[in-house]
Design an enzyme around this catalytic site. Structure first.
Site, PDB file in Angstrom:
ATOM      1  N   GLY A  80       0.768  -1.239   0.000  1.00  0.00           N
ATOM      2  CA  GLY A  80       0.000   0.000   0.000  1.00  0.00           C
ATOM      3  C   GLY A  80       0.797   1.285   0.000  1.00  0.00           C
ATOM      4  O   GLY A  80       0.244   2.358   0.197  1.00  0.00           O
ATOM      5  N   CYS A  81       2.085   1.219  -0.254  1.00  0.00           N
ATOM      6  CA  CYS A  81       2.910   2.431  -0.211  1.00  0.00           C
ATOM      7  C   CYS A  81       2.550   3.404  -1.334  1.00  0.00           C
ATOM      8  O   CYS A  81       2.475   4.615  -1.109  1.00  0.00           O
ATOM      9  CB  CYS A  81       4.388   2.054  -0.271  1.00  0.00           C
ATOM     10  N   THR A  82       2.318   2.881  -2.534  1.00  0.00           N
ATOM     11  CA  THR A  82       1.943   3.759  -3.641  1.00  0.00           C
ATOM     12  C   THR A  82       0.556   4.371  -3.413  1.00  0.00           C
ATOM     13  O   THR A  82       0.396   5.588  -3.565  1.00  0.00           O
ATOM     14  CB  THR A  82       2.053   3.013  -4.986  1.00  0.00           C
TER      15      THR A  82
END
Length: 193
Positions: free
Chosen positions: A81-83
């Protein structure tokens, strides 16, 4: 199970991180004088900034079409979920500024070169800080995880007022809602003039 698209994620298929207490000590801490390289080619010392600063940290952004760091990345609680998190801060950037954030920064242990490519590709209106040498991570004792021999920062967000941490978001899940939660907090807790 791997979800190939970096932005469209079925969060019900991703394990949520538990609150392991790894960030409990941060509220009230004064930031140490550590300079980090930013994607706008500046060196940023968060302890020297005045006003309200938002810093969101994440393990590592992916690259479209490239294989993941490990096959089971999506199954590591808090990894995926970093992007989406970064894009949510991008999309709410003007509102975060209007709600009192003098500065907004992303933070990871990825190299500045890697982050600069990502910041350009995602059209980020804020710099991303590289803590590749773990200087700030160790000085603040940020919560980390070890994956494939790398030390990665667990996902969190900090509200910093004149070098002092006044609020911590941890754990963060789902990641794409973090910017909205930060915005809501900023609106409910205006910075003192």
């Amino acid at each position: 199970m791997t979800q190939k698209n970096l932005l469209e994620v079925d969060w019900s298929q991703i394990p949520a991180p538990a609150d392991d207490g790894g960030a409990a000590h941060l509220k009230g801490m004064t930031l140490p004088p550590v300079s980090l390289l930013a994607t706008d080619d500046t060196s940023v010392n968060l302890s020297a900034l005045s006003g309200r600063t938002v810093v969101f940290a994440y393990p590592r952004t992916g690259e479209p079409g490239k294989i993941g760091l490990v096959d089971d990345w999506d199954m590591i609680p808090g990894a995926r979920g970093c992007t989406p998190q970064t894009c949510a801060f991008r999309d709410l950037f003007a509102e975060l500024k209007a709600a009192g954030a003098a500065q907004v920064y992303g933070l990871s242990t990825q190299s500045n070169a890697y982050q600069t490519e990502m910041a350009s590709r995602l059209h980020l209106p804020f710099p991303v800080l590289s803590d590749e040498k773990l200087a700030l991570t160790r000085a603040l004792n940020l919560p980390t995880m070890e994956v494939a021999g790398l030390t990665l920062i667990k996902r969190l967000a900090l509200i910093i007022d004149d070098a002092k941490v006044t609020h911590v978001f941890y754990p963060v899940f789902p990641p794409d809602r973090n910017a909205g939660d930060v915005l809501d907090w900023l609106k409910a807790n205006p910075a003192e003039p």
